[in-house]
Design a protein around this motif. Structure first.
Motif, PDB file in Angstrom:
ATOM      1  N   GLY A 179       0.809  -1.214   0.000  1.00 57.01           N
ATOM      2  CA  GLY A 179       0.000   0.000   0.000  1.00 57.01           C
ATOM      3  C   GLY A 179       0.844   1.266   0.000  1.00 57.01           C
ATOM      4  O   GLY A 179       0.513   2.242  -0.671  1.00 57.01           O
ATOM      5  N   LEU A 180       1.969   1.253   0.760  1.00 59.65           N
ATOM      6  CA  LEU A 180       2.848   2.423   0.798  1.00 59.65           C
ATOM      7  C   LEU A 180       3.465   2.709  -0.567  1.00 59.65           C
ATOM      8  O   LEU A 180       3.478   3.855  -1.028  1.00 59.65           O
ATOM      9  CB  LEU A 180       3.965   2.190   1.828  1.00 59.65           C
ATOM     10  N   VAL A 181       3.965   1.655  -1.201  1.00 60.43           N
ATOM     11  CA  VAL A 181       4.576   1.829  -2.527  1.00 60.43           C
ATOM     12  C   VAL A 181       3.535   2.335  -3.524  1.00 60.43           C
ATOM     13  O   VAL A 181       3.763   3.294  -4.280  1.00 60.43           O
ATOM     14  CB  VAL A 181       5.194   0.501  -3.021  1.00 60.43           C
ATOM     15  N   ALA A 182       2.361   1.680  -3.528  1.00 60.70           N
ATOM     16  CA  ALA A 182       1.297   2.069  -4.471  1.00 60.70           C
ATOM     17  C   ALA A 182       0.813   3.489  -4.206  1.00 60.70           C
ATOM     18  O   ALA A 182       0.521   4.244  -5.142  1.00 60.70           O
ATOM     19  CB  ALA A 182       0.142   1.088  -4.374  1.00 60.70           C
ATOM     20  N   SER A 183       0.715   3.864  -2.923  1.00 52.52           N
ATOM     21  CA  SER A 183       0.244   5.207  -2.572  1.00 52.52           C
ATOM     22  C   SER A 183       1.234   6.275  -3.012  1.00 52.52           C
ATOM     23  O   SER A 183       0.837   7.341  -3.493  1.00 52.52           O
ATOM     24  CB  SER A 183       0.013   5.309  -1.064  1.00 52.52           C
ATOM     25  N   ALA A 184       2.524   6.006  -2.823  1.00 54.52           N
ATOM     26  CA  ALA A 184       3.550   6.975  -3.224  1.00 54.52           C
ATOM     27  C   ALA A 184       3.508   7.213  -4.731  1.00 54.52           C
ATOM     28  O   ALA A 184       3.496   8.365  -5.197  1.00 54.52           O
ATOM     29  CB  ALA A 184       4.935   6.477  -2.805  1.00 54.52           C
ATOM     30  N   VAL A 185       3.472   6.118  -5.489  1.00 60.70           N
ATOM     31  CA  VAL A 185       3.416   6.253  -6.949  1.00 60.70           C
ATOM     32  C   VAL A 185       2.090   6.893  -7.365  1.00 60.70           C
ATOM     33  O   VAL A 185       2.036   7.741  -8.264  1.00 60.70           O
ATOM     34  CB  VAL A 185       3.589   4.879  -7.636  1.00 60.70           C
ATOM     35  N   GLY A 186       0.992   6.470  -6.692  1.00 59.67           N
ATOM     36  CA  GLY A 186      -0.333   7.004  -7.015  1.00 59.67           C
ATOM     37  C   GLY A 186      -0.428   8.489  -6.748  1.00 59.67           C
ATOM     38  O   GLY A 186      -1.073   9.229  -7.518  1.00 59.67           O
ATOM     39  N   TYR A 187       0.204   8.962  -5.678  1.00 58.06           N
ATOM     40  CA  TYR A 187       0.162  10.388  -5.356  1.00 58.06           C
ATOM     41  C   TYR A 187       0.868  11.206  -6.446  1.00 58.06           C
ATOM     42  O   TYR A 187       0.354  12.233  -6.898  1.00 58.06           O
ATOM     43  CB  TYR A 187       0.829  10.654  -4.004  1.00 58.06           C
TER      44      TYR A 187
END
Length: 843
Positions: A321-329
């Motif tokens: 979730g952290l990796v996906a959230s960073a890229v998603g942001y």
């Protein structure tokens, strides 16, 4: 356990890729929406504040009809009195209305409603503070105008050119004396602004000597709040006044409300996308846990507790979730920039301003991304922790038994029944209350159906399995068996598609139904070849009606002139029409009497109004006009209500005698030779090729009424596309991990003669089966919801009847099958490339 979780994430990077993409897309939608709306809000607020920088107090006067007879606006005497107040430096009085300018091809620049004309109000220094001239100067004669820079650039106009300007009257030509920049709302909305000499603007929009608004500029140090009561003392009681700061705040609040609605809509679609992503994430972690059953069992055997196993899975989810959230942001910020550029490309003017990267979008991105991922992974993690170590070691790929679905199916059935009941109640209740019931029922039904999907998968897929066997042989048979082997997995994968197609189908059903009803309400009720109206939405002039009546080839002309009559103590809207011609341009179904009676000075009343007020043909009715004059009129006809005329029809000539200025909304024209390009050109020419007037044939009328619905549907389809993309990722992910699980099985099939081509076909058909199954569930549920929502407003839409768009439904099924084929390309290729001997030895 943290090191173990980190090692597992790094070991399964490829298998977690689709999960990362799903979360990333949802997070990008959320963060992009917040950044975009924050940026727009900040830009509009600054623009609003800038436009009121020099305004201490603003006064407006929009009197009632009775008050307007005495004082139609702010007189020059009022302006002078305000200018003499202590602390006042200057007063800029304004009067405005519609003014349209054509480009070189004769087409109106701007959208009509945002095309504005006003007066040039210079101070003692000869300058008007609201406008900064980049070329030339303001108009000082009746024959002169000035244009905003964007309109001048679009039209290719320069100082000294002759410019045709359309107002509510005939088109006139003016000399362009200046080009200016401004913060006026009309220009900021993408429209145009024409400056006239004050006397011209007053004649066009109000009355000579009167203004609609005025703005007061005060000396430095003057308190606007103290100046406001002094201004109110010298202006008419019908006038309203506010400080410039209050107006800026009010405008900023309205901007916030408008953008708040946009934000809610976009966030709603982001939530749908994330909800669909939950199924993908849950499926991924369920399969990963199943593939690592022996590893987890060994950890239990050497002392790991159930809580530690669950925490290990949740830690993996948090890292993903952290990796996906960073890229998603980061992607969301890019999306916000792209949306702003796209608005400019579509000529939707956005004020300049810096990109706002506040804390809220970042916190929302990481909070939502991590929370959604952990929430979806919690159930698989909890399930993994419950497996006894010895049982897990003995059964690497244990699948849930049919008995384990009983509780799930019971709860799903109860929720579905309750949801359907609420939807039926809402459809019967109608109105806002009905929509609330349908919304609650839809949510419960969707959850219930999702829980029942594993149970439904076996019978539904068994129906289409024989077709696959007959067409594709052993590959089709194996695909059908694989699709129902693990009903939970199939259900979770199909549910993602079902949710997206439920919403898409529901919108399509509503769009087709409302569109058909609007067609019946518009084109089916119009006999005329053309409908003429103002692009600005304001009324047509009497000159336009006279010009159309004299145009060559015209058979019948009737206006829809707005009026009102007080009948038995309350006002009823009335349409002033042309007797004899009205029947030739509109389809009016007469219940009793005759429309010919309009020519005898009688009135026609629609059936609902007649019933409500107890009116019958031949009855004499006392009426009062808007000018307070009283008369007695006879009812000559009763007709079925129409959307294009008011509840009462009366001869236009009678109405004219009691109205100072007629408001003609539309004019209907029937031609001797029907609609044609030549006839349309002849009508436009008769009205002086006025760019502010639109001449619409039946197709244009249909597009005008149905166009917004189609545009809304296309926007909705685009927004829901995000959820469908995530659903496609779910199919890819499920198949890819399923192929990994079934390496030994695929190796055995290859060993007994199933070649690579048929292995590919087997995987592709499995994807098609799952996708079509999800589509069938979504289309069925969406059609039901579309019907229910339509029932809540059918009474307010004449000609309403449920329409199922079979062409679109067929397209959705075909697209679902195509999605299955495309989603299976990579997994099918991977399955076919497996080494036969290595696959047989795989565990």
């Amino acid at each position: 356990m943290f090191r173990t979780a980190l090692r597992n994430v790094l070991a399964h990077k490829a298998r977690l890729l689709m999960t990362v993409l799903a979360v990333m897309l949802g997070v990008a939608f959320v963060s992009g929406t917040l950044v975009f709306t924050d940026t727009l809000s900040n830009a509009f607020r600054k623009q609003s504040a800038k436009s009121y920088d020099d305004v201490a107090v603003a006064v407006s006067m929009y009197p009632s009809a009775e008050e307007a007879r005495k004082t139609p606006g702010l007189s020059q005497a009022v302006v002078d009195r305000v200018g003499k107040l202590d602390g006042v430096v200057s007063v800029s009085p304004r009067v405005d209305g519609f003014a349209g300018v054509p480009d070189k091809d004769g087409k109106l620049i701007g959208s009509g409603w945002s095309n504005k004309g006003t007066n040039f109000a210079p101070g003692k220094d000869g300058k008007d503070r609201a406008y900064a001239f980049t070329a030339g100067e303001g108009p000082v004669r009746d024959s002169q105008i000035a244009l905003d820079k964007e309109t001048a650039d679009k039209g290719g106009y320069k100082v000294g050119d002759t410019v045709r300007v359309a107002t509510n009257g005939p088109v006139k030509e003016y000399t362009l004396t200046g080009v200016f920049t401004t913060e006026d709302g009309a220009v900021n909305a993408g429209g145009s602004l024409v400056l006239f000499d004050t006397s011209v603007a007053q004649k066009l929009y109000l009355k000579p000597g009167f203004y609609r608004d005025l703005t007061v500029t005060a000396a430095a140090g003057t308190d606007a709040d103290k100046l406001l009561p002094e201004v109110l003392k010298v202006v008419p009681k019908a006038a309203t006044a506010q400080t410039g700061e209050a107006l800026a705040d009010e405008q900023a609040r309205q901007i916030e409300e408008g953008l708040g609605t946009l934000k809610k809509v976009l966030i709603g679609f982001a939530c749908i996308a994330l909800f669909v992503g939950i199924f993908l994430i849950a499926n991924t972690f369920t399969m990963l846990v199943a593939q690592r059953t022996k590893e987890l069992a060994l950890m239990r055997a050497v002392g790991a507790s159930r809580k530690q196993i669950t925490r290990s899975v949740l830690t993996e989810a948090a890292l993903v979730g952290l990796v996906a959230s960073a890229v998603g942001y980061v992607l969301g910020v890019g999306m916000a920039v792209g949306l702003r550029s796209a608005m400019a490309a579509f000529e939707l003017k956005v004020p300049d301003g810096e990109l706002i990267l506040g804390a809220t979008p970042a916190l929302a991105a990481f909070g939502v991304g991590v929370l959604i991922t952990m929430l979806a992974a919690w159930l698989p993690g909890r399930r993994a922790a419950k497996i006894p170590p010895v049982a897990a070691m003995n059964s690497v790929h244990a699948t849930p038994s049919t008995k384990s679905l009983v509780v799930r199916n019971s709860i799903g059935g109860a929720l579905t029944a309750l949801g359907v009941g609420l939807i039926m109640m809402g459809a019967s209740a109608g109105g806002d209350e009905g929509l609330l019931l349908i919304g609650g029922g839809a949510f419960l039904t969707l959850i219930g159906v999702i829980m029942l999907v594993p149970l439904l998968s076996r019978p539904v897929i068994s129906v289409i399995r024989p077709l696959f066997v007959s067409l594709f042989g052993i590959s089709g048979k194996l695909a059908g068996l694989n699709a129902v082997r693990n009903p939970r997995r199939t259900g979770a994968t199909a549910s993602a598609l079902a949710i997206g197609l439920t919403l898409v189908t529901g919108l399509s059903v509503l769009g087709a139904t409302v569109g058909t009803a609007l067609d019946k309400m518009t084109v089916d009720q119009i006999k005329a070849d053309y409908m003429v109206s103002m692009a600005s939405g304001t009324g047509l002039s009497q000159e336009a009606l006279t010009a159309l009546e004299k145009a060559p080839g015209v058979k019948a002309v009737s206006p829809q002139q707005a009026g009102a009559l007080d009948i038995k103590g309350s006002y009823v809207s009335a349409s002033g029409v042309t007797p004899g011609d009205i029947e030739q341009v509109l389809k009016l179904n007469v219940v009793k009497g005759s429309m010919a009676s309009l020519g005898e000075g009688k009135i026609a009343v629609d059936d609902k109004t007649a019933e409500k007020r107890g009116l019958k043909v031949g009855a004499t009715v006392p009426v009062e006009y808007m000018d307070k004059q009283k008369a007695k009129l006879t009812v000559g006809a009763i007709y079925e209500g129409s959307e294009f005329v008011s509840p009462v029809l009366i001869d236009k000539k009678i109405l004219d005698a009691h109205e100072e200025q007629a408001y003609i909304g539309q004019i209907f024209v029937a031609m001797d030779s029907g609609a044609s390009a030549a006839n349309e050109k002849a009508l436009s020419k008769a009205m002086g090729d006025n760019p502010g007037i639109t001449v619409m044939d039946n197709k244009d009328i249909r597009d005008a009424f149905g166009g917004p619905i189609n545009m809304m549907l296309n926007i909705m389809y685009g927004l829901l596309g995000m959820a469908l993309i995530i659903a496609i990722l779910g199919v890819v992910n499920t198949l890819a991990m399923s192929v990994f699980e079934r390496q030994q099985e695929i190796g055995m099939l290859r060993a007994i003669g199933l070649d690579r081509r048929r292995v590919k076909r087997m995987v592709r058909l499995e994807a098609v089966v799952i996708s079509v199954f999800g589509a069938v569930v979504g289309i069925g549920l969406g059609s039901f919801l579309g019907w229910a929502i339509g029932e809540t407003f059918k009474s307010s839409l004449p000609g309403y009847a449920l329409v199922l768009p079979w062409d679109r439904i067929g397209l959705f099924l075909a697209l679902a099958a195509l999605v299955g084929v495309l989603a299976s390309l990579w997994p099918a290729r991977s399955a076919a490339k497996l080494n036969m001997l290595s696959a047989i030895k795989a565990e």
